[in-house]
Design a protein around this motif. Structure first.
Motif, PDB file in Angstrom:
ATOM      1  N   ILE A   1      53.838  65.697  92.729  1.00 29.56           N
ATOM      2  CA  ILE A   1      54.503  66.656  93.607  1.00 29.56           C
ATOM      3  C   ILE A   1      53.886  66.515  94.998  1.00 29.56           C
ATOM      4  O   ILE A   1      52.676  66.680  95.160  1.00 29.56           O
ATOM      5  CB  ILE A   1      54.319  68.094  93.088  1.00 29.56           C
ATOM      6  CG1 ILE A   1      54.879  68.218  91.681  1.00 29.56           C
ATOM      7  CG2 ILE A   1      54.963  69.093  94.034  1.00 29.56           C
ATOM      8  CD1 ILE A   1      54.482  69.493  90.972  1.00 29.56           C
ATOM      9  N   ILE A   2      54.713  66.198  95.992  1.00 29.59           N
ATOM     10  CA  ILE A   2      54.242  66.036  97.367  1.00 29.59           C
ATOM     11  C   ILE A   2      54.813  67.154  98.212  1.00 29.59           C
ATOM     12  O   ILE A   2      56.022  67.379  98.233  1.00 29.59           O
ATOM     13  CB  ILE A   2      54.648  64.660  97.931  1.00 29.59           C
ATOM     14  CG1 ILE A   2      53.934  63.559  97.145  1.00 29.59           C
ATOM     15  CG2 ILE A   2      54.322  64.568  99.412  1.00 29.59           C
ATOM     16  CD1 ILE A   2      54.291  62.168  97.550  1.00 29.59           C
ATOM     17  N   THR A   3      53.906  67.873  98.905  1.00 27.86           N
ATOM     18  CA  THR A   3      54.312  68.978  99.775  1.00 27.86           C
ATOM     19  C   THR A   3      53.580  68.857 101.111  1.00 27.86           C
ATOM     20  O   THR A   3      52.670  68.043 101.256  1.00 27.86           O
ATOM     21  CB  THR A   3      53.972  70.334  99.141  1.00 27.86           C
ATOM     22  OG1 THR A   3      52.580  70.389  98.891  1.00 27.86           O
ATOM     23  CG2 THR A   3      54.736  70.546  97.848  1.00 27.86           C
ATOM     24  N   LYS A   4      53.958  69.697 102.058  1.00 31.73           N
ATOM     25  CA  LYS A   4      53.324  69.782 103.373  1.00 31.73           C
ATOM     26  C   LYS A   4      53.198  68.419 104.041  1.00 31.73           C
ATOM     27  O   LYS A   4      52.145  68.052 104.562  1.00 31.73           O
ATOM     28  CB  LYS A   4      51.944  70.429 103.266  1.00 31.73           C
ATOM     29  CG  LYS A   4      51.965  71.828 102.730  1.00 31.73           C
ATOM     30  CD  LYS A   4      50.575  72.400 102.667  1.00 31.73           C
ATOM     31  CE  LYS A   4      50.604  73.764 102.021  1.00 31.73           C
ATOM     32  NZ  LYS A   4      49.280  74.328 101.846  1.00 31.73           N
ATOM     33  N   LYS A   5      54.274  67.661 104.059  1.00 31.15           N
ATOM     34  CA  LYS A   5      54.226  66.307 104.604  1.00 31.15           C
ATOM     35  C   LYS A   5      54.475  66.330 106.108  1.00 31.15           C
ATOM     36  O   LYS A   5      55.425  66.937 106.578  1.00 31.15           O
ATOM     37  CB  LYS A   5      55.261  65.428 103.916  1.00 31.15           C
ATOM     38  CG  LYS A   5      55.158  63.979 104.296  1.00 31.15           C
ATOM     39  CD  LYS A   5      55.986  63.109 103.395  1.00 31.15           C
ATOM     40  CE  LYS A   5      55.770  61.651 103.751  1.00 31.15           C
ATOM     41  NZ  LYS A   5      56.471  60.771 102.849  1.00 31.15           N
TER      42      LYS A   5
ATOM     43  N   SER B   1      46.677  69.351 103.902  1.00 27.37           N
ATOM     44  CA  SER B   1      46.936  68.040 103.300  1.00 27.37           C
ATOM     45  C   SER B   1      45.666  67.520 102.643  1.00 27.37           C
ATOM     46  O   SER B   1      44.566  67.779 103.105  1.00 27.37           O
ATOM     47  CB  SER B   1      47.433  67.055 104.364  1.00 27.37           C
ATOM     48  OG  SER B   1      46.501  66.934 105.404  1.00 27.37           O
TER      49      SER B   1
ATOM     50  N   TYR C   1      49.799  64.471 103.799  1.00 25.58           N
ATOM     51  CA  TYR C   1      50.546  65.192 102.772  1.00 25.58           C
ATOM     52  C   TYR C   1      49.611  65.743 101.710  1.00 25.58           C
ATOM     53  O   TYR C   1      48.457  65.345 101.599  1.00 25.58           O
ATOM     54  CB  TYR C   1      51.623  64.311 102.130  1.00 25.58           C
ATOM     55  CG  TYR C   1      51.117  63.023 101.529  1.00 25.58           C
ATOM     56  CD1 TYR C   1      50.795  62.950 100.188  1.00 25.58           C
ATOM     57  CD2 TYR C   1      50.989  61.869 102.300  1.00 25.58           C
ATOM     58  CE1 TYR C   1      50.346  61.771  99.623  1.00 25.58           C
ATOM     59  CE2 TYR C   1      50.543  60.689 101.757  1.00 25.58           C
ATOM     60  CZ  TYR C   1      50.219  60.647 100.415  1.00 25.58           C
ATOM     61  OH  TYR C   1      49.763  59.478  99.867  1.00 25.58           O
ATOM     62  N   ASN C   2      50.128  66.690 100.951  1.00 23.35           N
ATOM     63  CA  ASN C   2      49.407  67.287  99.843  1.00 23.35           C
ATOM     64  C   ASN C   2      50.041  66.760  98.558  1.00 23.35           C
ATOM     65  O   ASN C   2      51.220  66.964  98.321  1.00 23.35           O
ATOM     66  CB  ASN C   2      49.490  68.818  99.899  1.00 23.35           C
ATOM     67  CG  ASN C   2      48.587  69.465  98.893  1.00 23.35           C
ATOM     68  OD1 ASN C   2      48.372  68.941  97.818  1.00 23.35           O
ATOM     69  ND2 ASN C   2      48.057  70.614  99.244  1.00 23.35           N
ATOM     70  N   GLN C   3      49.252  66.088  97.748  1.00 28.77           N
ATOM     71  CA  GLN C   3      49.745  65.497  96.508  1.00 28.77           C
ATOM     72  C   GLN C   3      49.063  66.159  95.324  1.00 28.77           C
ATOM     73  O   GLN C   3      47.844  66.233  95.260  1.00 28.77           O
ATOM     74  CB  GLN C   3      49.465  64.002  96.492  1.00 28.77           C
ATOM     75  CG  GLN C   3      49.900  63.318  95.223  1.00 28.77           C
ATOM     76  CD  GLN C   3      49.619  61.833  95.272  1.00 28.77           C
ATOM     77  OE1 GLN C   3      49.500  61.238  96.330  1.00 28.77           O
ATOM     78  NE2 GLN C   3      49.496  61.236  94.111  1.00 28.77           N
TER      79      GLN C   3
END
Length: 109
Positions: free
Chosen positions: A80-84, A50, A68-70
């Motif tokens: 794009i938001i991933t790994k939340k 993140s 999260y990773n933005q």
């Protein structure tokens, strides 16, 4: 801004910033569009992947921590938001422990 300063102090204050390399702090108070006041920061590389942390003060005096990773798509400029990962109902004495567990970064020596 007062609530966000308390959140940062409960994470460890200046020592937290120094130890974790957190930067680009952003705050928001409770408004019509924001249900809860929050503090957001950029994180350095960590084991969770993140790059952002958002800590919100909920109405029952507990916190919500969102890791999260933005990223921003370079063609469409969409976020794009991933790994939340979200943790609700966190008490102030659990903030450091959860941060260290998720990121692998120490908040104190």
């Amino acid at each position: 801004m007062f609530i966000q300063q308390i959140i940062l102090n409960q994470l460890g204050g200046r020592r937290f910033v120094l130890m974790t390399g957190s930067k680009n702090f952003l705050t928001a108070d409770k408004t019509d569009t924001n249900e809860f006041p929050w503090l957001r920061m950029d994180l350095t590389r960590n084991i969770s992947g993140s790059n952002k942390l958002k800590v919100s003060l909920l109405s029952d005096d507990t916190y919500r921590m969102e890791f999260y990773n933005q990223k921003i798509d370079k063609k469409t400029f969409n976020t794009i938001i991933t790994k939340k990962q979200t943790f609700d109902g966190v008490y102030c004495d659990q903030l450091k422990e959860i941060f260290e567990t998720v990121t692998g970064l120490y908040t104190t020596l």
